[in-house]
Design an enzyme around this catalytic site. Sequence first.
Site: not given
Length: 412
Positions: A214-215
């Site tokens: 993810a980020n």
Amino acid sequence: MTLDGTRILLVIGGGIAAYKALDLIRRLRERGARVRCVLTEGAQRFVTPLAAAALSGERAFTDLFDREDEAAIGHIRLAREADAVVVAPATANLMARMASGQADDLATTVLLATTAPILIAPAMNPTMWRHPATRRNLETLRADGVAVVGPNAGPMAEPESGPGRLAEPLEIADALEALLGARIPATAGPLAGRHVLVTSGPTHEPIDPVRYIANRSSGKQGHAIAAAAAAAGARVTLVSGPVTVPDPPGVAVVRVETAREMEAAVEAALPADVGIFAAAVADWRAAEEAPSKRKKDGGAPAPLALALNPDILAGVAQRTDGRPALVVGFAAETDDVIANARAKLARKGCDLVVANDVSAAGGGVMGGDHNTVHLVDAAGVESWARAGKDEVARRLVDRIAALLAARQEGTP
Ligand code: CTP
């Protein structure tokens, strides 16, 4: 007048900035609102109910157990007879009491009893604002659907500077207008009759049943754009990755987890007049999602094979059939912001790239409440001053509406 006929309940909290709430009463009335005030006990140390009553032209309320107050208009009626509730200044204490659902005075009881949209304008010492407890309360309130304006950074009453100043009364009035405008589906407005498609938030790419790639995207900017487009009269479809920010009012939200789900949801939402791709899509996913948890097994770590995700923006921008009239991309960069944005404009084939600096030097854009953007298109670069994400969203939507109108009139 923009707030014509709306009934606003203004809860004034107990802080030095309470004097600005008196000016806010005037600003709201100038825009046509009817304002009723509730003052907390703390607020009455800074401003008097008499001043609030004189400026609002209505009785000001202070006490849950006051027979006269309750006889004049009970707390439930106060809560019901409001189209919106504004809390200004929202002190750390008042935010904490709201977040935990307390109802131990008239202000918090009314806040708990209302179903109207709530806008808070926090104001406090910068250290209190940054405290993890206040951050937690803020997140809780946001998740409950409470809208927030400010605080601004700048000199404070105390010899300290930083975020914590109450937003200016005009900013609070604008934020309230945006909140109400978005709630009441606009039939007019520069984007009336248009379909606007927005992507927002991160994507989560599963590695195994418990882990994902993810980020740090929060979805705040994309969601603010969706809200601003709805307030401008558009029918809005928001395709959102996993976020904790609340759904914008008046917007159709499609929730997805992965880039491939986001791509499918975008395809399903087309056709659209405008596509705004604010999501921070994960570029890669695990080539194969393990059906059960990957174990350490004591040995050398097993390499994680990655596969490239589809580029959703490029796919839409390069469509020969059914391409939106205007395709807007975002570029989150840590280096060479403008040059990279220019390259993205050409490579992906969009009409406009909104570039922002997401490096530490850029001031915590990812997850933060502010953004400094540069608009990059074939004509050149336009840099905007740092502003709140809601403000950036409103300006961007205005610009998009103007570009769309110009295109359809055949002017460049
Ligand atoms: N984007 C997309 N689908 C992807 C990757 C990005 O739709 N798989 C969109 C984003 O929503 C954004 C724009 O493309 O509008 C730019 O995203 P960014 O991550 O900055 O660019 P990348 O294409 O990933 O380029 P790089 O990683 O090389 O910077």
